[in-house]
Design a protein around this motif. Structure first.
Motif, PDB file in Angstrom:
ATOM      1  N   TYR A   1      17.001  52.929   8.163  1.00 53.79           N
ATOM      2  CA  TYR A   1      15.543  52.338   7.540  1.00 53.79           C
ATOM      3  C   TYR A   1      15.177  53.303   6.582  1.00 53.79           C
ATOM      4  O   TYR A   1      14.810  54.624   6.925  1.00 53.79           O
ATOM      5  CB  TYR A   1      14.623  52.125   8.764  1.00 53.79           C
ATOM      6  CG  TYR A   1      14.808  50.984   9.662  1.00 53.79           C
ATOM      7  CD1 TYR A   1      14.301  49.916   9.513  1.00 53.79           C
ATOM      8  CD2 TYR A   1      15.583  51.096  10.786  1.00 53.79           C
ATOM      9  CE1 TYR A   1      14.344  48.883  10.332  1.00 53.79           C
ATOM     10  CE2 TYR A   1      16.040  50.224  11.612  1.00 53.79           C
ATOM     11  CZ  TYR A   1      15.248  48.719  11.554  1.00 53.79           C
ATOM     12  OH  TYR A   1      15.490  48.015  12.259  1.00 53.79           O
TER      13      TYR A   1
ATOM     14  N   TYR B   1      16.668  47.187   6.152  1.00 53.72           N
ATOM     15  CA  TYR B   1      17.147  48.199   6.531  1.00 53.72           C
ATOM     16  C   TYR B   1      18.732  48.063   5.908  1.00 53.72           C
ATOM     17  O   TYR B   1      19.186  46.874   5.716  1.00 53.72           O
ATOM     18  CB  TYR B   1      17.474  48.656   7.721  1.00 53.72           C
ATOM     19  CG  TYR B   1      17.890  47.455   8.804  1.00 53.72           C
ATOM     20  CD1 TYR B   1      19.379  47.407   8.987  1.00 53.72           C
ATOM     21  CD2 TYR B   1      17.060  46.450   9.258  1.00 53.72           C
ATOM     22  CE1 TYR B   1      19.463  46.045   9.706  1.00 53.72           C
ATOM     23  CE2 TYR B   1      17.593  45.332  10.240  1.00 53.72           C
ATOM     24  CZ  TYR B   1      18.854  45.262  10.209  1.00 53.72           C
ATOM     25  OH  TYR B   1      19.623  44.360  11.073  1.00 53.72           O
TER      26      TYR B   1
ATOM     27  N   ARG C   1       9.888  53.433  14.198  1.00 50.01           N
ATOM     28  CA  ARG C   1       9.849  51.974  13.560  1.00 50.01           C
ATOM     29  C   ARG C   1       8.383  51.577  13.034  1.00 50.01           C
ATOM     30  O   ARG C   1       8.167  50.597  12.724  1.00 50.01           O
ATOM     31  CB  ARG C   1      10.219  50.917  14.536  1.00 50.01           C
ATOM     32  CG  ARG C   1      11.942  50.823  14.770  1.00 50.01           C
ATOM     33  CD  ARG C   1      12.253  50.051  16.282  1.00 50.01           C
ATOM     34  NE  ARG C   1      13.772  49.988  16.378  1.00 50.01           N
ATOM     35  CZ  ARG C   1      14.073  49.504  17.349  1.00 50.01           C
ATOM     36  NH1 ARG C   1      13.320  48.991  18.334  1.00 50.01           N
ATOM     37  NH2 ARG C   1      15.475  49.470  17.659  1.00 50.01           N
TER      38      ARG C   1
ATOM     39  N   PRO D   1       7.717  51.734   9.163  1.00 50.85           N
ATOM     40  CA  PRO D   1       8.722  50.433   8.377  1.00 50.85           C
ATOM     41  C   PRO D   1       7.766  49.334   8.786  1.00 50.85           C
ATOM     42  O   PRO D   1       7.657  48.373   7.639  1.00 50.85           O
ATOM     43  CB  PRO D   1       9.964  50.485   8.789  1.00 50.85           C
ATOM     44  CG  PRO D   1      10.001  52.058   9.405  1.00 50.85           C
ATOM     45  CD  PRO D   1       8.979  52.540  10.027  1.00 50.85           C
TER      46      PRO D   1
END
Length: 223
Positions: A52, A126, A162, A165
């Motif tokens: 990512y 990603y 996470r 993102p």
């Protein structure tokens, strides 16, 4: 210095296809070495990972790094230190591979797979990296028995990566879900771990708060 073992003699019984392993990935390009936690799935003949952006590992692969070392570790400090852009706490050893040259191996790990980066594909959220294992090496430590504190801390780190993102993509619900995952798992790590785990949990909690502040996100939903 460690010597490589033929991959066919050791990799298959250790890595099961289709399982996501949380490993330590080391990428090197010239004199630059970067190590970070990375989820790895074995789908013969490749080790596959999702990258990512922004991610230094991704930057180095894109800049021409051809090889990556994937390492199995039981020391939680390696995961936390390398996630926050610090070198592994015990530094690096070196292996000399024919056709590759010197390969940095993070100390404190018990298995290493040296892989050649072959494909890097963009999927909209990603990049997917396909690496072909070319050598298997024993590390300088031993695997430790599984603990819930270790598992919870690693899950907290995964969820932490996470939050940003998803938030930047506009999926606030998933960002908050992952932020809650961090706090929930840190509570387990603190409760079931020792002082080391409690100190690492504090560092991860502070990192989450910094991420949320930088995004202008409200802490209240995940308190």
């Amino acid at each position: 210095m460690e010597m490589p073992v033929d991959l066919g003699t050791g990799a298959a019984p250790i890595l099961e296809p289709g399982v996501v392993y949380e490993m330590i990935a080391t990428v090197f390009l010239g004199d630059v070495v970067n190590t970070s936690p990375l989820g790895i799935t074995y789908r013969p003949p490749f080790l596959i990972s999702k990258l990512y952006p922004p991610l230094r590992t991704l930057d180095m692969i894109s800049a021409g790094a051809r090889y990556m070392v994937v390492s199995a570790c039981s020391d939680p400090r390696i995961y936390v230190d390398t996630l926050f852009d610090r070198p592994p706490p015990k530094g690096y050893g070196t292996a000399i591979l024919p056709g590759v040259g010197p390969v940095p191996l993070p100390r404190g790990c018990y298995r290493h797979w040296v892989c050649r980066a072959e494909h890097l594909l963009w999927g909209g959220l990603y990049y997917t990296l396909y690496c072909r294992p070319i050598a298997f090496l024993e590390g300088d430590s031993f695997p430790k028995p599984y603990t819930r504190a270790f598992g919870a801390l690693i899950e907290a780190l995964v969820c932490l990566t996470r939050v940003r993102p998803f938030y930047l993509l506009g999926d606030v619900e998933k960002a908050v879900e992952n932020a809650r995952c961090v706090t929930r798992n840190l509570a387990i790590a603190r409760r079931l771990g020792n002082e080391l785990y409690r100190s690492l949990a504090i560092e991860v909690k502070n990192a989450l708060e910094n991420v949320l502040r930088s995004l202008g996100a409200d802490l209240e939903p995940i308190a």
